[in-house]
Write a protein that holds these residues in place. Structure first.
Motif: not given
Length: 421
Positions: A200-205, A211-213
């Protein structure tokens, strides 16, 4: 050696034994830092003029750090090379341990404990997520169980080691010694641990954290097993946070070494962790959960007699650790099956429940002891354990059937986990 592998290809083959063993040892050494304070509460209260009713706040500060790690650091494993991330966290942990050893006031002590909880938890859960991703699906429960067994042993050794060193060199020596141990561990991980590149490297911080929530909101298995974990870890914390208080007082007046040694009788918890993972791989997770929760509830009867007979205390500790660790590994095995591309976020979301439960248990435990003595502690622990058993029974129909991947009919949408707005 330094083998490099992608996380997706790393899950295709069986994990080498030496790597499983290293992950288990590293998990144990990392988590030990979070629990060194438990057998030291009495001397910390004396050194910093903290009352017995309030000294549980030392443990609570550590658990606040645990919660922050789960929110802010652990999910990064789904975006960064987990090996590099853990080495950075380990270096910061060494600094935090030295800071605790040098603490000169209750405020600096609490800040140092928060940092130790933050970084020790990030390390431990990063290692568990690493193990889950690197393991083949057919052995994931077993591998996670072995790594979790290392965590159990780390917990036990933390109490014993803290007691021994505190008797020989004071409580500050516990944290200075651990700083040296973590430096040695860092060299070993740097030389041996394979790289693990996430999918999932393309996700920003920001997207990663959000996304965890999303997982917490949509993934029913995570919700149910997380609530069971919250209650189970609260029960654990109720016992271990209060145990030092009656054992340090007359008629026992035990040394910290002897109090810490009581944790060794829970070594069977490590065996339960590995076996529970194997049963979960075979589709027996719910049956294992029910039996483990019954054992957890039953453990409080011998624990209640523990202040009158040390044999009852030993029996109760064995039952408590056996049941609790079996539940913990079964929870993780079930949760890791839901979203294979999000193991770091899954473990972070799940362990948020752990952090809340442990913190609440520590505060309630010392307050119950101050007000009602050991009987109050045992009634509190039994009540929390009974709630966990009732929750498991009431949610059975909402859980996936054995052998059916949970994500096949429930869970967060894949696009949501990959950063869709």
């Amino acid at each position: 050696m330094r083998a490099h592998q992608d996380a997706r290809s790393g899950a295709a083959a069986a994990m080498p034994f030496f790597l499983v063993a290293l992950l288990a040892c590293a998990s144990g050494l990392s988590v030990a830092n979070v629990y060194y304070a438990q057998p030291l509460l009495d001397t910390l209260a004396a050194d910093f003029a903290i009352s017995h009713a309030a000294v549980g706040g030392v443990i609570t500060a550590t658990q606040v750090g645990c919660g922050l790690a789960l929110l802010l650091l652990v999910p990064l494993g789904d975006r960064m090379d987990r090996r590099r991330l853990m080495l950075m966290q380990l270096a910061a942990l060494v600094v935090a341990l030295v800071g605790v050893g040098l603490a000169s006031s209750s405020m600096t002590l609490l800040m140092g404990m928060l940092a130790v909880g933050l970084l020790g938890t990030a390390m431990t859960q990063g290692l568990i997520a690493y193990a889950a991703t690197a393991a083949a699906p057919s052995e994931r429960g077993r591998v996670v169980g072995v790594a979790q067994g290392g965590v159990v042993i780390g917990l036990l050794l933390a109490r014993v080691q803290a007691g021994v060193i505190a008797d020989l060199a004071g409580w500050r020596g516990v944290y200075f010694f651990s700083a040296v141990v973590m430096l040695v561990l860092g060299v070993m991980l740097w030389r041996v641990l394979p790289a693990q590149l996430p999918p999932s490297r393309r996700l920003s911080y920001g997207q990663l954290i959000l996304s965890m929530f999303t997982l917490l909101r949509h993934e029913r298995v995570l919700q149910i097993r997380g609530l069971i974990a919250l209650l189970m870890f609260a029960a654990f914390s109720v016992f271990w946070s209060a145990l030092v208080l009656p054992l340090r007082a007359p008629p026992y007046a035990f040394s910290y070494t002897l109090i810490g040694a009581f944790g060794l009788v829970g070594v069977v918890g490590a065996l339960a962790a590995a076996r529970a993972g194997h049963w979960a791989d075979r589709g027996l997770g719910q049956r294992t959960s029910g039996m483990a929760l019954l054992l957890l509830l039953a453990s409080w009867l011998p624990l209640w007699f523990g202040t009158h007979s040390l044999w009852w205390l030993v029996i109760g500790i064995v039952a408590l650790d056996l049941g609790g660790q079996a539940i913990h590994v079964t929870n993780q095995s079930m949760i890791f099956r839901t979203q294979p591309q999000a193991h770091s976020r899954l473990v972070a979301g799940y362990m948020l429940f752990y952090s809340v439960g442990s913190g609440l248990g520590a505060m309630a435990s010392t307050a119950a002891y101050a007000a009602f003595g050991w009987t109050g502690v045992c009634l509190l622990g039994a009540g929390v354990s009974g709630l966990a058993l009732a929750l498991w029974a009431l949610t059975l129909r909402y859980m996936p059937k054995a052998g059916v991947p949970p994500s096949a009919h429930m869970g967060a949408p894949h696009d949501a986990l990959e950063g869709a707005h």
